[in-house]
Scaffold this motif. Sequence first.
Motif, short mmCIF file in Angstrom:
data_model
loop_
_atom_site.label_atom_id
_atom_site.label_comp_id
_atom_site.label_asym_id
_atom_site.label_seq_id
_atom_site.Cartn_x
_atom_site.Cartn_y
_atom_site.Cartn_z
N THR A 193 0.78 -1.21 0.02
CA THR A 193 -0.09 -0.08 0.03
C THR A 193 0.85 1.24 0.00
OG1 THR A 193 -1.71 -1.17 1.46
CG2 THR A 193 -2.01 1.09 1.15
N GLN A 196 1.41 7.32 -1.15
CA GLN A 196 0.81 8.27 -2.07
C GLN A 196 -0.75 7.96 -2.15
OE1 GLN A 196 4.90 7.91 -4.53
NE2 GLN A 196 3.52 9.59 -5.47
N ASN A 197 -1.65 9.02 -2.24
CA ASN A 197 -2.90 8.84 -2.31
C ASN A 197 -3.18 8.33 -3.65
OD1 ASN A 197 -3.43 9.14 0.56
ND2 ASN A 197 -3.67 11.24 0.11
N ASN A 198 -2.50 8.85 -4.77
CA ASN A 198 -2.82 8.64 -6.14
C ASN A 198 -2.44 7.30 -6.62
OD1 ASN A 198 -0.32 9.70 -5.81
ND2 ASN A 198 -0.25 9.97 -8.15
N LEU A 199 -2.16 6.62 -5.73
CA LEU A 199 -1.44 5.36 -6.22
C LEU A 199 -2.45 4.16 -5.54
CD1 LEU A 199 2.24 5.64 -6.18
CD2 LEU A 199 0.90 6.02 -8.22
N ASP A 200 -2.61 3.22 -6.37
CA ASP A 200 -3.42 1.92 -5.66
C ASP A 200 -2.56 1.23 -4.99
OD1 ASP A 200 -5.89 3.18 -6.68
OD2 ASP A 200 -5.65 2.16 -8.87
N GLN A 201 -3.11 0.27 -4.20
CA GLN A 201 -2.38 -0.74 -3.64
C GLN A 201 -2.48 -2.07 -4.53
OE1 GLN A 201 -4.87 -2.05 -0.28
NE2 GLN A 201 -5.88 -3.61 -1.18
N VAL A 202 -1.20 -2.64 -4.26
CA VAL A 202 -0.96 -3.79 -5.25
C VAL A 202 -0.83 -5.16 -4.52
CG1 VAL A 202 0.72 -4.58 -6.90
CG2 VAL A 202 0.54 -2.26 -6.61
N ASN A 203 -1.54 -6.25 -5.25
CA ASN A 203 -1.59 -7.64 -4.56
C ASN A 203 -0.67 -8.26 -5.46
OD1 ASN A 203 -3.90 -7.33 -2.75
ND2 ASN A 203 -5.02 -7.17 -4.40
N ARG A 216 5.69 6.29 -9.82
CA ARG A 216 5.03 5.43 -10.39
C ARG A 216 5.25 3.99 -10.17
NH1 ARG A 216 5.78 6.61 -16.91
NH2 ARG A 216 7.93 6.57 -16.19
#
Length: 304
Positions: A193, A196-203, A216
Amino acid sequence: MDDHYANEDFIAKWLAGELSEEELADFTASDVYRQLMAIDREAQKLSGPKIDVEKALAQVSQKNQQQQKEPKVKRLWWLSTAAAAVAILIVGYTYLFGEVTYSTGIGEKETVLLADGSMIELNANSTLSYKRFGWEEDRAVDFDGEGFFDIESGGDFIVNTQKGKISVLGTKFNVRLRKDLKVKCYEGSIVFTPHQNNLDQVNLTSGMEVELKDDRLQTTSFSADSPDWQMGYSSFTQQAFHEVLEELTLQYPVSFQLDSIQTERLFTGQFSHTNLENALKTTMEPMGIKYRISADKRIVTLSE
């Protein structure tokens, strides 16, 4: 925690029995009081003389009542005793509720075994810290640098970094935070997670990695069974040469004089962590770069 109650002057007043009934009632209902009592309980478990806080408080009260009849030197003696008691409580508080920190220097590696059986291997120039107690209720660490995490199954395990947090249950993964952040999952699954609020969490699942670079996120796959650094070398695939030089300074106590060397050129190869001469030879010769090591082996001058 209420900072007012944690203040040394306030604790000294409490030890001296100088709190009003209202102040004492509020204090005994506070987290600070409960934590000080926890310090006393843990102190009773330690070898050596036991600390009886209630008895000490009674003695303080008695001394306080007698202070009008005692010479000034006696009052000064009691003040020093109270100050010592405050110091003991503060040291105990710091011990019980402070953090444990592990750090590695240039070229150093260290393995840390946690209370739940989880194991973390630290690469060079890395730092790991976590709360000394309460591990079962809060499995969380602060981390910087590079490390391989082998986490036992259980409740959530959190790795906090400057660029985001990694959440796991039980798995194996590598975290590398230098200038950029790269996380590789070797077993099980993890969630990254970003802060930065503009980046989504990654599984991520086994064989997946995510890199956070230039604000990025990029997700790719890999096939290795373990990080290269665990086997004693660093490898690179089409990476800027300045990154190779930076990695060399993590594994060896050297600095580079570049003499107009172009460090944006791409490098593919590897170097060993065990021998500086071999490391320089395998990284410089393929790039057509000459090198000279100073007599104290601290400065490497590069030229073409």
